[in-house]
Design a protein around this motif. Structure first.
Motif, PDB file in Angstrom:
ATOM      1  N   GLN A  42      14.915  82.984   6.812  1.00 17.60           N
ATOM      2  CA  GLN A  42      15.674  84.220   7.625  1.00 17.60           C
ATOM      3  C   GLN A  42      14.654  85.432   7.524  1.00 17.60           C
ATOM      4  N   LYS A  43      13.258  85.161   7.145  1.00 17.07           N
ATOM      5  CA  LYS A  43      12.292  86.171   7.103  1.00 17.07           C
ATOM      6  C   LYS A  43      12.599  87.320   6.426  1.00 17.07           C
ATOM      7  N   ASN A  44      13.529  87.244   5.300  1.00 17.03           N
ATOM      8  CA  ASN A  44      13.665  87.969   4.051  1.00 17.03           C
ATOM      9  C   ASN A  44      14.637  89.094   4.620  1.00 17.03           C
ATOM     10  N   LYS A  45      15.542  88.670   5.793  1.00 19.49           N
ATOM     11  CA  LYS A  45      16.619  89.543   6.488  1.00 19.49           C
ATOM     12  C   LYS A  45      17.880  88.851   6.247  1.00 19.49           C
ATOM     13  N   CYS A  46      18.963  89.773   5.969  1.00 16.76           N
ATOM     14  CA  CYS A  46      20.288  89.274   5.978  1.00 16.76           C
ATOM     15  C   CYS A  46      20.787  88.686   7.437  1.00 16.76           C
ATOM     16  N   ALA A  47      21.602  87.584   7.137  1.00 18.55           N
ATOM     17  CA  ALA A  47      21.934  86.993   8.221  1.00 18.55           C
ATOM     18  C   ALA A  47      23.069  87.671   9.111  1.00 18.55           C
ATOM     19  N   PHE A  48      23.643  88.228   8.257  1.00 15.54           N
ATOM     20  CA  PHE A  48      24.901  89.094   8.926  1.00 15.54           C
ATOM     21  C   PHE A  48      24.738  90.590   9.591  1.00 15.54           C
ATOM     22  N   CYS A  49      23.802  91.517   8.706  1.00 18.02           N
ATOM     23  CA  CYS A  49      23.562  92.740   9.157  1.00 18.02           C
ATOM     24  C   CYS A  49      22.309  92.842   9.792  1.00 18.02           C
ATOM     25  N   GLY A  50      21.437  91.967   9.387  1.00 17.00           N
ATOM     26  CA  GLY A  50      20.016  91.964  10.000  1.00 17.00           C
ATOM     27  C   GLY A  50      19.009  92.704   9.301  1.00 17.00           C
ATOM     28  N   LEU A  51      19.491  93.558   8.224  1.00 14.45           N
ATOM     29  CA  LEU A  51      18.471  94.407   7.476  1.00 14.45           C
ATOM     30  C   LEU A  51      17.767  93.400   6.339  1.00 14.45           C
ATOM     31  N   THR A  52      16.410  93.877   6.155  1.00 15.21           N
ATOM     32  CA  THR A  52      15.446  93.485   5.548  1.00 15.21           C
ATOM     33  C   THR A  52      16.147  93.640   3.969  1.00 15.21           C
ATOM     34  N   PHE A  53      16.181  92.475   3.076  1.00 17.30           N
ATOM     35  CA  PHE A  53      16.416  92.595   1.701  1.00 17.30           C
ATOM     36  C   PHE A  53      15.576  93.598   0.929  1.00 17.30           C
ATOM     37  N   SER A  54      15.991  94.425   0.113  1.00 20.07           N
ATOM     38  CA  SER A  54      15.574  95.400  -0.685  1.00 20.07           C
ATOM     39  C   SER A  54      15.592  94.915  -2.303  1.00 20.07           C
ATOM     40  N   PRO A  55      14.446  95.172  -3.215  1.00 20.51           N
ATOM     41  CA  PRO A  55      14.586  94.577  -4.416  1.00 20.51           C
ATOM     42  C   PRO A  55      16.011  95.003  -5.291  1.00 20.51           C
ATOM     43  N   THR A  56      16.599  95.809  -4.567  1.00 20.23           N
ATOM     44  CA  THR A  56      17.918  96.245  -5.438  1.00 20.23           C
ATOM     45  C   THR A  56      19.031  95.684  -4.827  1.00 20.23           C
ATOM     46  N   ASP A  57      18.805  94.734  -3.752  1.00 22.53           N
ATOM     47  CA  ASP A  57      20.278  94.351  -3.060  1.00 22.53           C
ATOM     48  C   ASP A  57      20.654  93.034  -3.857  1.00 22.53           C
ATOM     49  N   LEU A  58      21.996  92.881  -3.989  1.00 21.74           N
ATOM     50  CA  LEU A  58      22.562  91.740  -4.392  1.00 21.74           C
ATOM     51  C   LEU A  58      22.663  90.668  -3.456  1.00 21.74           C
ATOM     52  N   MET A  59      22.341  89.550  -3.454  1.00 22.87           N
ATOM     53  CA  MET A  59      22.251  88.436  -2.454  1.00 22.87           C
ATOM     54  C   MET A  59      23.474  87.506  -3.087  1.00 22.87           C
ATOM     55  N   GLU A  60      24.174  86.716  -1.964  1.00 22.37           N
ATOM     56  CA  GLU A  60      24.765  85.801  -2.133  1.00 22.37           C
ATOM     57  C   GLU A  60      24.617  84.495  -1.107  1.00 22.37           C
ATOM     58  N   ILE A  61      24.918  83.266  -1.386  1.00 23.74           N
ATOM     59  CA  ILE A  61      24.612  82.124  -0.538  1.00 23.74           C
ATOM     60  C   ILE A  61      25.917  82.110   0.155  1.00 23.74           C
ATOM     61  N   ASP A  62      26.337  81.960   1.630  1.00 26.55           N
ATOM     62  CA  ASP A  62      27.325  81.596   2.184  1.00 26.55           C
ATOM     63  C   ASP A  62      27.085  80.465   3.217  1.00 26.55           C
ATOM     64  N   HIS A  63      28.424  79.860   3.237  1.00 28.08           N
ATOM     65  CA  HIS A  63      28.441  78.609   4.010  1.00 28.08           C
ATOM     66  C   HIS A  63      28.870  79.151   5.628  1.00 28.08           C
ATOM     67  N   ILE A  64      27.934  78.806   6.492  1.00 24.74           N
ATOM     68  CA  ILE A  64      28.055  79.225   7.706  1.00 24.74           C
ATOM     69  C   ILE A  64      29.499  78.709   8.244  1.00 24.74           C
ATOM     70  N   LYS A  65      29.665  77.436   8.003  1.00 26.01           N
ATOM     71  CA  LYS A  65      31.039  76.949   8.580  1.00 26.01           C
ATOM     72  C   LYS A  65      31.659  76.878   7.172  1.00 26.01           C
ATOM     73  N   PRO A  66      32.973  77.385   6.826  1.00 26.50           N
ATOM     74  CA  PRO A  66      33.615  77.228   5.523  1.00 26.50           C
ATOM     75  C   PRO A  66      33.737  75.929   5.120  1.00 26.50           C
ATOM     76  N   ARG A  67      33.584  75.692   3.420  1.00 30.31           N
ATOM     77  CA  ARG A  67      34.155  74.327   3.212  1.00 30.31           C
ATOM     78  C   ARG A  67      35.569  73.887   3.251  1.00 30.31           C
ATOM     79  N   SER A  68      36.485  75.104   3.172  1.00 25.87           N
ATOM     80  CA  SER A  68      37.682  74.911   3.758  1.00 25.87           C
ATOM     81  C   SER A  68      38.062  74.291   5.061  1.00 25.87           C
ATOM     82  N   PHE A  69      36.950  74.832   5.839  1.00 24.60           N
ATOM     83  CA  PHE A  69      37.233  74.325   7.339  1.00 24.60           C
ATOM     84  C   PHE A  69      36.408  73.119   7.931  1.00 24.60           C
ATOM     85  N   GLY A  70      35.964  72.435   6.770  1.00 27.31           N
ATOM     86  CA  GLY A  70      35.406  71.257   6.993  1.00 27.31           C
ATOM     87  C   GLY A  70      33.818  71.402   7.113  1.00 27.31           C
ATOM     88  N   GLY A  71      33.104  72.495   6.559  1.00 27.03           N
ATOM     89  CA  GLY A  71      31.717  72.731   6.533  1.00 27.03           C
ATOM     90  C   GLY A  71      31.075  71.954   5.318  1.00 27.03           C
TER      91      GLY A  71
END
Length: 600
Positions: free
Chosen positions: A536-565
Motif C-alpha cells: 500500500q506504499k505506507n498509506k491507509c487503504a481507506f482514507c489514503g493518508l500516509t501512516f505516521s509513527p503514532t498511528d494505530l493500524m489494524e488488518i481488515d478483510h476487504i470482503k468480510p469473512r462473514s460474507f464469504g471472504g
C-alpha cells in the motif's frame, strides 16, 4: 466526603453534559449541533492534514526560538474545530483505555455523543474534574502502581492540549530521551547504549528515579512549562485531586498516571537532565596521549546519558567521573522534588567485575555485557541479550496459560499462546537472542507434551503424537497444531538489527519519506503488516493518508469473512483503527441490505 461534595457542587455533574439526551439549556450560550452532521461523514483526511499543518508550524517556530509566533499557532490550534474533532476521536476510538470510566462513569461514547463532546470542548464551561484512583500491580513485584483515570471531557481536553504542546517540546527535547515520545522506542535506547560502548568498555551508572510520576514538584514543572496558553489548564489537572474508593484527597505533588497528557508532563519535568550532565562533562579531567587536556567536545562525547522515561544510564570510562555524575544528577533531581531509588541504582562495568558485581547490566529487559575475545581487534565483543529476569517472567506466563487451560481445545490454547510468543520474540528480535529462543522452545515443547499426555492418560504416546502433533511438512514436525491453527515457535522469528532514530528527528518535521520508511521496520511489527505496508506504499487503504509513527493500524478483510471472504493476503488491507471502525460499520450496512434484497 465533605470535600468531595464541595468539589462536585463547584464543578457540576459531568454526567449531565454527556448524557444520551443532552440538556443544552444548562449550558450558558448553548451551541447548536447540526442534526444532519454524522460522525462517519466527516472528512478525516482534511481534518488530519489541517491539524498537522498547524503542528508543523508550531514545531518550526519552537525550533527557531520564535516564541510569540509559536503561541499564536497554539491558540489557533486550540480553537480549531478540526483539532477538537481529532482530539475526541483519539480518546473515544483510538485510545486503548476508551472503555475505562472516570468519576463521571462515562465510557465508550456513541457517534452522536462524540459530536456533543466536540462542541462541549469549545464552551470552556467545565473545569478540570478529579480523577478516579485505580491500583494496578507492577509486573514481577508485590507493589501496586496508582493510576488516575480522568473523565471523558478531561481526556478529550488533554488530547487537545497535547496536540498543541507536543510539537513545541519535540523541538526542545534532548536527543537521548526515548520514552513516551512519538517515533521513538526502547530499541532506540538500547542501540544508543551499543553505539556508546562498542568502541571502548565503560563504567555504567544504572539508575532509577523513585516514584517519578508521584513526586514531581508542581511549581518546578509549571516553571518549565512557562507562559504557555495551556498553563492554567495544566495547573488545574495537577491539583484537581483524586477519588480513591469514594474518598477524596488533594494532590500536592506528582502527575496523575493514566491521563493523556501525563507522559508528556513527566518528560517536560525531566527535561534538562542531559544538558546539566553535559555542562559537568566540560569540567572533567580528560587527558590525551601527550598528557594535555582534551577539548570540551571530546569530554562531552566521552560521557553518555541515555534515558527512557524515569530509567536512565550514565556511561564513562572513568569510575571517578561516573561517581561525580551521580552526585550531579541527584542534586539536579532534588530541584524538582525527585531522588534516585537506592535499591535500583548501582554501578557496574560492561567488561569486568566491579565491587563484586558481575560484568554488564540490565536495562529495559535486555542484558548488556561485553566479553573478552582475543581474536577481535579490540579484544572484546559486545553482546546484548534478553535478561534472565525477562526470560523467567515470560516462561512463567506461558506456564500459567497451560495451567489455566488444561481442558480447553487445542485451537483455544494456541490462540492464547501465539500472541504471547510472537510479542515477546518480536521485542527481543533485535538482540543476540537465537540461543535463548531455542532454549525456551525446548522448555515449551516439554510443557506442551505434558499438557497433551495429561488429557489422555490411557492412550499411548504414539496416539497422542498423531492427534496433537500431526506432521505439517518435511521440515516441521512435532509442532502442536489441529490442522488449521499452528503453535508459533520463538526461533521462527528472524533476528534483525534495529537502526537507531536520528537524534534531531521528529515526526513533526514533515519528512514523511524518513518516517514512513521506519514504520514497518520497528520490532514488533508482524511480517503480515510489513507486507501490506509495502503493497500500500505506507498509506491507509481507506482514507489514503500516509501512516505516521503514532498511528494505530489494524488488518481488515476487504470482503468480510462473514460474507464469504477468505483469509489470504489478496483479501487483506491495512487501515487506521478509526478507519477500520468505519469500514466495519459500512460492511454491516451493506450485508444487511444484501440480506433484505435477497429476502424480498
Amino acid at each position: 466526603m465533605n470535600k468531595a461534595k464541595t468539589l462536585k457542587r463547584r464543578l457540576g455533574n459531568p454526567k449531565r453534559f454527556l448524557s444520551v439526551a443532552w440538556d443544552t439549556d444548562d449550558i450558558p450560550n448553548p451551541v447548536s449541533i447540526n442534526p444532519n452532521l454524522k460522525w462517519r461523514d466527516i472528512n478525516w483526511r482534511r481534518v488530519e492534514k489541517n491539524v498537522f499543518k498547524l503542528q508543523k508550524l508550531i514545531y518550526r517556530a519552537s525550533s527557531r526560538g520564535e516564541i510569540r509566533k509559536m503561541r499564536k499557532y497554539q491558540r489557533l490550534l486550540t480553537k480549531s474545530y478540526y483539532a477538537r474533532l481529532l482530539a475526541v476521536r483519539r480518546v473515544t476510538q483510538d485510545n486503548q483505555g476508551k472503555k475505562t470510566a472516570g468519576i463521571d462513569g462515562i465510557k465508550n461514547l456513541p457517534p452522536m455523543q462524540r459530536l456533543n463532546l466536540v462542541e462541549l470542548l469549545n464552551t470552556r464551561y467545565l473545569k478540570a474534574s478529579s480523577t478516579r484512583r485505580v491500583w494496578i500491580p507492577k509486573p514481577g513485584r508485590d507493589e501496586k502502581r496508582p493510576l488516575g483515570i480522568p473523565t471523558m471531557y478531561d481526556r478529550a481536553l488533554q488530547a487537545l492540549v497535547k496536540l498543541g504542546m507536543e510539537p513545541e517540546w519535540e523541538a526542545r527535547f534532548e536527543p537521548n530521551s526515548y520514552g513516551f515520545r512519538p517515533g521513538r522506542s526502547t530499541h532506540d535506547a538500547i542501540e544508543a547504549i551499543y553505539l556508546s560502548i562498542n568502541k571502548k568498555p565503560k563504567y555504567v551508572l544504572d539508575a532509577d528515579i523513585s516514584k517519578c510520576f508521584d513526586r514531581i514538584n508542581h511549581d518546578a514543572l509549571l516553571r518549565k512549562v512557562g507562559q504557555t496558553p495551556y498553563r492554567q489548564l495544566i495547573k488545574q489537572w495537577l491539583r484537581a485531586g483524586v477519588f480513591d474508593n469514594k474518598q477524596f484527597s488533594n494532590t500536592v505533588e506528582g502527575t496523575p498516571q493514566g491521563g493523556v497528557i501525563s507522559p508528556l508532563l513527566a518528560n517536560i519535568a525531566l527535561h534538562g537532565m542531559e544538558e546539566r550532565l553535559m555542562e559537568f562533562a566540560k569540567t572533567i579531567d580528560l587527558k590525551n596521549e601527550k598528557g594535555g587536556q582534551k577539548g570540551w567536545q571530546n569530554k562531552v562525547w566521552s560521557l553518555s546519558l541515555i534515558r527512557y522515561a524515569d530509567d536512565f544510564v550514565i556511561l564513562h570510562e572513568d569510575i571517578k567521573v561516573v561517581l561525580k555524575a551521580k552526585t550531579v544528577i541527584q542534586e539536579w533531581l532534588n530541584q524538582i522534588g525527585l531522588e534516585l531509588k537506592p535499591e535500583k541504582t548501582k554501578i557496574a562495568h560492561t567488561l569486568e567485575e566491579y565491587e563484586g558485581n558481575k560484568p554488564g547490566f540490565d536495562f529495559l529487559g535486555f542484558t548488556v555485557r561485553q566479553w573478552k575475545v582475543k581474536s577481535t581487534k579490540q579484544g572484546f565483543k559486545t553482546l546484548i541479550k534478553p535478561s534472565s529476569k525477562s526470560i523467567k517472567a515470560h516462561y512463567r506466563k506461558l506456564a500459567g496459560i497451560f495451567d489455566t487451560h488444561k481442558t480447553t481445545p487445542t485451537r483455544a490454547l494456541i490462540a492464547k499462546l501465539n500472541p504471547v510468543i510472537r510479542g515477546w520474540s518480536n521485542y527481543f528480535s533485535t538482540a543476540v537472542s537465537k540461543e535463548v529462543f531455542s532454549e525456551i522452545d525446548n522448555l515449551l515443547w516439554t510443557r506442551v507434551w505434558r499438557w497433551a499426555s495429561r488429557r489422555h492418560p490411557n492412550k499411548s504416546a504414539k496416539w497422542v503424537k498423531k492427534k496433537y502433533f500431526p506432521k505439517i511438512s518435511n521440515t516441521r514436525n512435532w509442532v502442536l497444531n489441529d490442522g488449521e491453527y499452528i503453535l508459533n515457535r520463538h526461533v521462527d522469528v528472524p533476528i534483525v538489527r534495529h537502526v537507531k532514530v536520528k537524534g534531531n528527528k521528529s515526526p513533526y518535521d514533515g519528512e514523511w519519506t524518513y518516517w514512513s520508511n521506519r514504520i514497518g521496520k520497528y520490532p514488533g511489527v508482524r511480517k503480515e503488516v510489513t507486507t501490506l505496508l509495502k503493497r500500500q506504499k505506507n498509506k491507509c487503504a481507506f482514507c489514503g493518508l500516509t501512516f505516521s509513527p503514532t498511528d494505530l493500524m489494524e488488518i481488515d478483510h476487504i470482503k468480510p469473512r462473514s460474507f464469504g471472504g477468505d483469509n489470504t493476503y489478496k483479501n487483506k488491507q491495512l487501515l487506521h483503527r478509526h478507519c477500520h471502525d468505519s469500514k466495519t460499520a459500512l460492511d454491516k450496512k451493506n450485508i444487511s441490505k444484501a440480506k433484505v434484497t435477497g429476502f424480498t
